[in-house]
Design a protein around this motif. Structure first.
Motif, PDB file in Angstrom:
ATOM      1  N   ASP A  89      20.372  16.757  11.938  1.00  0.00           N
ATOM      2  CA  ASP A  89      19.396  16.002  11.144  1.00  0.00           C
ATOM      3  C   ASP A  89      19.204  16.647   9.779  1.00  0.00           C
ATOM      4  O   ASP A  89      19.228  15.969   8.741  1.00  0.00           O
ATOM      5  N   TYR A  90      19.023  17.969   9.761  1.00  0.00           N
ATOM      6  CA  TYR A  90      18.822  18.681   8.497  1.00  0.00           C
ATOM      7  C   TYR A  90      20.059  18.608   7.629  1.00  0.00           C
ATOM      8  O   TYR A  90      19.978  18.477   6.405  1.00  0.00           O
TER       9      TYR A  90
ATOM     10  N   ALA B 270      22.182  16.172   7.517  1.00  0.00           N
ATOM     11  CA  ALA B 270      22.304  14.812   6.999  1.00  0.00           C
ATOM     12  C   ALA B 270      21.199  14.436   6.017  1.00  0.00           C
ATOM     13  O   ALA B 270      21.455  13.726   5.041  1.00  0.00           O
ATOM     14  N   SER B 271      19.966  14.910   6.266  1.00  0.00           N
ATOM     15  CA  SER B 271      18.860  14.403   5.442  1.00  0.00           C
ATOM     16  C   SER B 271      17.823  15.447   5.036  1.00  0.00           C
ATOM     17  O   SER B 271      16.781  15.094   4.510  1.00  0.00           O
ATOM     18  N   SER B 272      18.074  16.710   5.312  1.00  0.00           N
ATOM     19  CA  SER B 272      17.176  17.814   4.943  1.00  0.00           C
ATOM     20  C   SER B 272      15.826  17.765   5.651  1.00  0.00           C
ATOM     21  O   SER B 272      14.865  18.374   5.188  1.00  0.00           O
ATOM     22  N   HIS B 273      15.729  17.019   6.738  1.00  0.00           N
ATOM     23  CA  HIS B 273      14.525  17.026   7.571  1.00  0.00           C
ATOM     24  C   HIS B 273      14.876  16.440   8.937  1.00  0.00           C
ATOM     25  O   HIS B 273      15.968  15.914   9.136  1.00  0.00           O
ATOM     26  N   SER B 274      13.951  16.542   9.866  1.00  0.00           N
ATOM     27  CA  SER B 274      14.165  15.976  11.194  1.00  0.00           C
ATOM     28  C   SER B 274      12.839  15.497  11.760  1.00  0.00           C
ATOM     29  O   SER B 274      11.827  16.183  11.639  1.00  0.00           O
TER      30      SER B 274
END
Length: 154
Positions: free
Chosen positions: A24-25, A27-31
């Motif tokens: 998740d991180y 791919a998008s820098s957060h989860s």
């Protein structure tokens, strides 16, 4: 003429909680599934490293070791060379005060580490808690958490 298509879907082992959050991180820098340190908490606890919520309840003057993800580095021009950092884990934040001599001794870690360990003295006054850093170090875990970029020196 109809052709038969034979496709086999490859099977991969399921991701564990740490791997899922890490992807998740990536791919998008957060989860939304958890914090990168959540699945590692037991390994940190075994090393005697408390979470941020526990640090926030400790008494003034206590010697503490803590490890967290660096989310912010600040060195205001008005602070006479003092650097302030904020580390986070799945329970909250820990603020660091890093005097110039400590920053210079651990400059590479202080400037670049995404996952940082600190040893220092707790300063807790009027509901504000800081760790006055004596040492910075790299936490030793079998896996390293992924994290988005920190906000540095703005």
């Amino acid at each position: 003429m109809p052709l038969e298509s034979v496709e086999e879907t490859p099977e991969f082992p399921a991701l564990d909680a740490f791997e899922t959050i890490a992807w998740d991180y990536h791919a998008s820098s957060h989860s939304t599934r958890g914090h990168p340190l959540g699945p590692l908490r037991e390994a940190l606890r075994v090393q005697g490293l408390p979470d941020a919520a526990t640090v926030g309840k400790m008494r003034h003057g206590k010697h503490v070791r803590y490890a967290g993800l660096v989310i912010c580095r600040q060195r205001p021009g008005t602070a006479s060379g003092v650097t302030f950092m904020t580390l986070e884990d799945e329970t909250g934040f820990v603020n660091l005060v890093i005097w110039t001599r400590v920053f210079e001794r651990y400059a590479v870690l202080a400037k670049t580490a995404a996952f940082l360990g600190v040893t220092g003295k707790l300063e807790a006054r009027d509901g504000v808690v800081h760790v006055i850093a004596d040492e910075l170090w790299t936490p030793r875990l079998s896996v390293q958490p992924r994290h988005g970029r920190s906000r540095d020196f703005h």
